[in-house]
Every structure is written in C-alpha cells, then in structure tokens.
Motif scaffolding. Structure first.
Motif, PDB file in Angstrom:
ATOM      1  N   PRO A   1     -48.279 -24.897 114.433  1.00 35.38           N
ATOM      2  CA  PRO A   1     -49.083 -25.488 115.503  1.00 35.38           C
ATOM      3  C   PRO A   1     -48.731 -26.946 115.748  1.00 35.38           C
ATOM      4  O   PRO A   1     -48.453 -27.691 114.808  1.00 35.38           O
ATOM      5  N   ARG A   2     -48.736 -27.336 117.021  1.00 35.39           N
ATOM      6  CA  ARG A   2     -48.423 -28.725 117.377  1.00 35.39           C
ATOM      7  C   ARG A   2     -49.658 -29.601 117.262  1.00 35.39           C
ATOM      8  O   ARG A   2     -50.769 -29.101 117.228  1.00 35.39           O
ATOM      9  N   ASP A   3     -49.436 -30.878 117.223  1.00 36.91           N
ATOM     10  CA  ASP A   3     -50.533 -31.853 117.242  1.00 36.91           C
ATOM     11  C   ASP A   3     -51.600 -31.563 116.204  1.00 36.91           C
ATOM     12  O   ASP A   3     -52.788 -31.658 116.460  1.00 36.91           O
ATOM     13  N   THR A   4     -51.139 -31.160 115.064  1.00 40.19           N
ATOM     14  CA  THR A   4     -52.056 -30.789 114.010  1.00 40.19           C
ATOM     15  C   THR A   4     -51.714 -31.572 112.758  1.00 40.19           C
ATOM     16  O   THR A   4     -50.557 -31.638 112.374  1.00 40.19           O
ATOM     17  N   GLY A   5     -52.731 -32.184 112.182  1.00 45.46           N
ATOM     18  CA  GLY A   5     -52.509 -32.934 110.945  1.00 45.46           C
ATOM     19  C   GLY A   5     -53.041 -32.141 109.781  1.00 45.46           C
ATOM     20  O   GLY A   5     -52.992 -30.910 109.785  1.00 45.46           O
ATOM     21  N   ASP A   6     -53.578 -32.836 108.809  1.00 39.86           N
ATOM     22  CA  ASP A   6     -54.087 -32.127 107.644  1.00 39.86           C
ATOM     23  C   ASP A   6     -55.592 -31.892 107.711  1.00 39.86           C
ATOM     24  O   ASP A   6     -56.157 -31.244 106.847  1.00 39.86           O
ATOM     25  N   PHE A   7     -56.240 -32.438 108.739  1.00 40.50           N
ATOM     26  CA  PHE A   7     -57.677 -32.258 108.912  1.00 40.50           C
ATOM     27  C   PHE A   7     -57.958 -30.786 109.203  1.00 40.50           C
ATOM     28  O   PHE A   7     -57.548 -30.262 110.235  1.00 40.50           O
ATOM     29  N   ARG A   8     -58.627 -30.105 108.287  1.00 38.19           N
ATOM     30  CA  ARG A   8     -58.862 -28.681 108.458  1.00 38.19           C
ATOM     31  C   ARG A   8     -59.864 -28.149 107.456  1.00 38.19           C
ATOM     32  O   ARG A   8     -60.147 -28.789 106.450  1.00 38.19           O
ATOM     33  N   LEU A   9     -60.385 -26.973 107.760  1.00 42.48           N
ATOM     34  CA  LEU A   9     -61.215 -26.259 106.789  1.00 42.48           C
ATOM     35  C   LEU A   9     -60.413 -25.043 106.349  1.00 42.48           C
ATOM     36  O   LEU A   9     -59.858 -24.326 107.190  1.00 42.48           O
ATOM     37  N   VAL A  10     -60.306 -24.841 105.045  1.00 42.18           N
ATOM     38  CA  VAL A  10     -59.607 -23.647 104.577  1.00 42.18           C
ATOM     39  C   VAL A  10     -60.488 -22.865 103.615  1.00 42.18           C
ATOM     40  O   VAL A  10     -61.221 -23.433 102.823  1.00 42.18           O
ATOM     41  N   ASP A  11     -60.400 -21.570 103.738  1.00 43.97           N
ATOM     42  CA  ASP A  11     -61.141 -20.696 102.845  1.00 43.97           C
ATOM     43  C   ASP A  11     -60.516 -20.756 101.456  1.00 43.97           C
ATOM     44  O   ASP A  11     -59.323 -21.006 101.304  1.00 43.97           O
ATOM     45  N   LYS A  12     -61.352 -20.513 100.454  1.00 47.52           N
ATOM     46  CA  LYS A  12     -60.907 -20.513  99.057  1.00 47.52           C
ATOM     47  C   LYS A  12     -59.670 -19.639  98.847  1.00 47.52           C
ATOM     48  O   LYS A  12     -58.738 -19.995  98.136  1.00 47.52           O
ATOM     49  N   GLN A  13     -59.660 -18.482  99.537  1.00 47.16           N
ATOM     50  CA  GLN A  13     -58.553 -17.540  99.388  1.00 47.16           C
ATOM     51  C   GLN A  13     -57.216 -18.150  99.826  1.00 47.16           C
ATOM     52  O   GLN A  13     -56.192 -17.963  99.182  1.00 47.16           O
ATOM     53  N   VAL A  14     -57.250 -18.892 100.924  1.00 46.35           N
ATOM     54  CA  VAL A  14     -56.035 -19.531 101.420  1.00 46.35           C
ATOM     55  C   VAL A  14     -55.660 -20.699 100.507  1.00 46.35           C
ATOM     56  O   VAL A  14     -54.484 -20.928 100.204  1.00 46.35           O
ATOM     57  N   ALA A  15     -56.663 -21.415 100.038  1.00 48.40           N
ATOM     58  CA  ALA A  15     -56.410 -22.526  99.121  1.00 48.40           C
ATOM     59  C   ALA A  15     -55.706 -22.007  97.869  1.00 48.40           C
ATOM     60  O   ALA A  15     -54.789 -22.638  97.355  1.00 48.40           O
ATOM     61  N   ASP A  16     -56.119 -20.805  97.413  1.00 48.30           N
ATOM     62  CA  ASP A  16     -55.491 -20.221  96.225  1.00 48.30           C
ATOM     63  C   ASP A  16     -54.003 -19.951  96.453  1.00 48.30           C
ATOM     64  O   ASP A  16     -53.196 -20.109  95.544  1.00 48.30           O
ATOM     65  N   VAL A  17     -53.659 -19.534  97.668  1.00 46.33           N
ATOM     66  CA  VAL A  17     -52.246 -19.279  97.978  1.00 46.33           C
ATOM     67  C   VAL A  17     -51.450 -20.583  97.869  1.00 46.33           C
ATOM     68  O   VAL A  17     -50.401 -20.648  97.235  1.00 46.33           O
ATOM     69  N   VAL A  18     -51.983 -21.632  98.472  1.00 41.63           N
ATOM     70  CA  VAL A  18     -51.274 -22.920  98.455  1.00 41.63           C
ATOM     71  C   VAL A  18     -51.242 -23.495  97.038  1.00 41.63           C
ATOM     72  O   VAL A  18     -50.260 -24.100  96.622  1.00 41.63           O
ATOM     73  N   ARG A  19     -52.305 -23.256  96.268  1.00 43.23           N
ATOM     74  CA  ARG A  19     -52.314 -23.706  94.870  1.00 43.23           C
ATOM     75  C   ARG A  19     -51.187 -23.041  94.088  1.00 43.23           C
ATOM     76  O   ARG A  19     -50.670 -23.598  93.134  1.00 43.23           O
ATOM     77  N   ALA A  20     -50.829 -21.832  94.495  1.00 47.78           N
ATOM     78  CA  ALA A  20     -49.785 -21.092  93.775  1.00 47.78           C
ATOM     79  C   ALA A  20     -48.385 -21.422  94.290  1.00 47.78           C
ATOM     80  O   ALA A  20     -47.423 -20.776  93.905  1.00 47.78           O
TER      81      ALA A  20
END
Ligand code: UDP
Ligand code: MG
Length: 313
Positions: free
Chosen positions: A152-171
C-alpha cells in the motif's frame, strides 16, 4: 491479566512530547473502556525521555517501558514493542503525535468487524517538506514496480494489528526490518483507514536523510529480487548484440568491405556479455541464499477446520 489493547510507542529523544503523548493516548484508551497497556520503547534516548517514562510508569499502572541500551532505530524499537506486547490487538503509533490517537477507536471498530490489520493511510501530510513529499511519492511508485506483493502507498507504521498477525511478524527473524512490508506480506484481512497526518507536535524529526535512505533501501532489498536479475538481462543483451555484430562483420568481410578494428568491439561485447551473464547466474544463487537466510515462514495459517481439537482425540 492480558490486556485487550497494547499500544506500542517508539521514543527517541522525545522529552518535549512524551507527557502530552501519554495524556492524549490515555484519554482515547480510557474512552474505549477496555483494558490496555501503553508500551513505550526508549530507543537509547540521550535526553530526559527515560526519566519521564519511568515517572509515568510509577504513576500510571498502564505504562510499561522498555529501555534500550543503545539506539537501535525506529523499526527495531517498534519490533521490541511488539515483542513485549501481550494484547489482543496492537496499535503502533509515533510518539510525536503525527499520527492522531483519536483515530484509534475507528481502527478498533474495524478490528471488531473482523479486519486483522487496519493501516493508517495518509490523506494529507501537514508540515512535510516538498522534498519529503516528492521523494516519498517516487519511492512508493518504485516499490510498486519492483515488488510482486502490492504494498500500500502512503502508509507508514501507524496501524492496528491483530495478535495473530503480530505473531507472524514476531516469527520473522530478519535483521533489516521494513515492518510495513512485513505486515503486508503476512496476509490476512487488511484494510486502509484514511487519516490526516498532523505536523510534528513539537521537537524535530529524528529521521535523517541517511535513516530514510536506509529504510527505503531495506524496503526494496527485503522484498524484491528484481535488482539481482539485472546482470543476467544485461549479459544476455550484450552477448546477443556482440554475436550479431560478429555476424555482420563476417558478411562484410566476405563481401570485401574493410572491417578494421570492429572485430575487437564485437569481441568485447561478447566477453562482457558472458561475464555479466555469469554474474547473473551467481546472482540467481545469491537470491536463493538470501531467501533462505531471511528464514521467513513458508506459509501462514489463519485457521483450520475439521481437525480434532487438542487434548480430545
Ligand atoms: N524514533 C525511534 N528511534 C529512532 C528514530 C525515531 O524510536 O532512531 C521514533 C521517534 O521517537 C518517533 C518515531 O520513531 O516516535 C518517528 O520518528 P520521527 O517523528 O522522528 O520521524 P518522521 O515522522 O519525521 O518520519
Ligand atoms: Mg514524526
């Protein structure tokens, strides 16, 4: 008790904004009426930020602080915050109030409706220089062309993420982190939320041109193998060009035209072409090594159905 919401706030020398940031975030979170934690990551600040953060955590049980021993950079600070977060939903927000906390309830609403990543998309950028605006635009366009996953364009790090998605990025253990890309890569249901990006509340940007450039390069190199294909393409082009030249020279020679030193040029083309071609082959292997080294999960399961539940076979 695990809170419903974790707010992750990276802070680097933010002594003038931290108190206001805490106040505004607290107001918004109290308004939601659910449990929450505010995770401030002190990214090796050299001003009064750590002292203020410790005071805040003494007076407010919602506040948790992770102090870095050294400056690790924005992306690393956010990564740590996400690692320490235990909420059902995690909101990443800058300390300088450029991302308005008042947008969070809207993000939460979308999340309740089943969207796992609600990312802030800038409708406008107040107080940003012409240079930053133009370079950002150019960069997003380049990214779109270089990567197969559409970021996505014009998108920074400001966001809400579900725990499940956070777990993917943690891994995802990669060191060069381009979080907005990593979240996009994870999949799941993602939706933009338009907002107006404010001016920095106070103080000045800690993102120097050098840091911006590093983030931009990380984004491309972490998500695109296309630059590595360049040598092969060039190699094939020059080899063919050289061979065609040779053929033309041969015909000229046979028909009695003088070809002179052109032979040398043709030979050079074929030789450089082959060298580039070989580099291209090596690049192909490097790109595979790189893929492996990133150690990303092969697939991401959102849910399964029909399997026996754990413990009741
Ligand atoms: N930040 C950080 N470490 C750094 C640089 C910045 O944690 O090395 C934080 C900073 O405190 C802020 C956020 O990252 O909360 C965004 O930084 P900044 O506002 O300076 O960047 P800009 O908004 O100008 O891109
Ligand atoms: Mg900022």
């Amino acid at each position: 008790m695990q809170p419903v919401f974790s707010i992750v706030i990276p802070c680097y020398n933010e002594e003038i904004v931290i108190t206001d940031c805490h106040r505004r975030l607290s107001e918004v979170m109290q308004g939601l009426g659910e449990s929450y934690e505010l995770i401030f990551v002190n990214d090796g600040s050299r001003d009064a930020t750590p002292v203020i953060l410790d005071q805040l955590s003494e007076n407010d049980p919602h506040v948790r602080v992770v102090h870095f021993a050294r400056n690790g950079g924005h992306q690393i600070a956010v990564t740590a915050g996400v690692d320490y977060a235990s909420g059902e939903a995690i909101v990443i927000i800058d300390a300088d109030l450029q991302d308005p906390p008042e947008v969070i309830p809207e993000m939460v609403e979308r999340w309740r409706a089943g969207v796992q990543v609600v990312y802030g998309k800038r409708r406008s950028r107040a107080g940003e220089t012409w240079f930053k605006e133009k370079t950002a635009e150019l960069y997003y366009r380049l990214m779109q062309n270089l990567t197969d996953d559409k970021f996505p364009r014009d998108t920074g790090d400001f966001r809400l993420v579900d725990k499940q998605v956070a777990d993917v990025v943690r891994a995802m253990p990669e060191h060069s982190r381009y979080l907005r890309g990593m979240f996009a890569w994870a999949g799941f249901k993602q939706e933009p939320l338009l907002y107006d990006r404010d001016k920095r509340f106070a103080g000045e940007s800690h993102y120097s041109i050098r840091k911006m450039l590093k983030l931009a390069i990380d984004g491309i190199l972490s998500f695109s193998n296309k630059p590595l294909k360049l040598p092969l393409i060039l190699g094939v082009f020059w080899t063919i060009a050289g061979l065609v030249t040779m053929l033309v020279l041969l015909i000229m020679n046979l028909t009695g035209y003088p070809v002179g030193l052109w032979w040398l040029a043709a030979l050079m083309m074929v030789l450089s072409g082959s060298i580039l071609g070989v580099l291209g082959i090596i690049a192909g292997y490097i790109s595979r090594i790189y893929e492996e080294a990133k150690g990303r999960p092969l697939y991401i399961v959102e849910r399964t159905t029909g399997f026996p539940k754990e413990g009741q076979q």
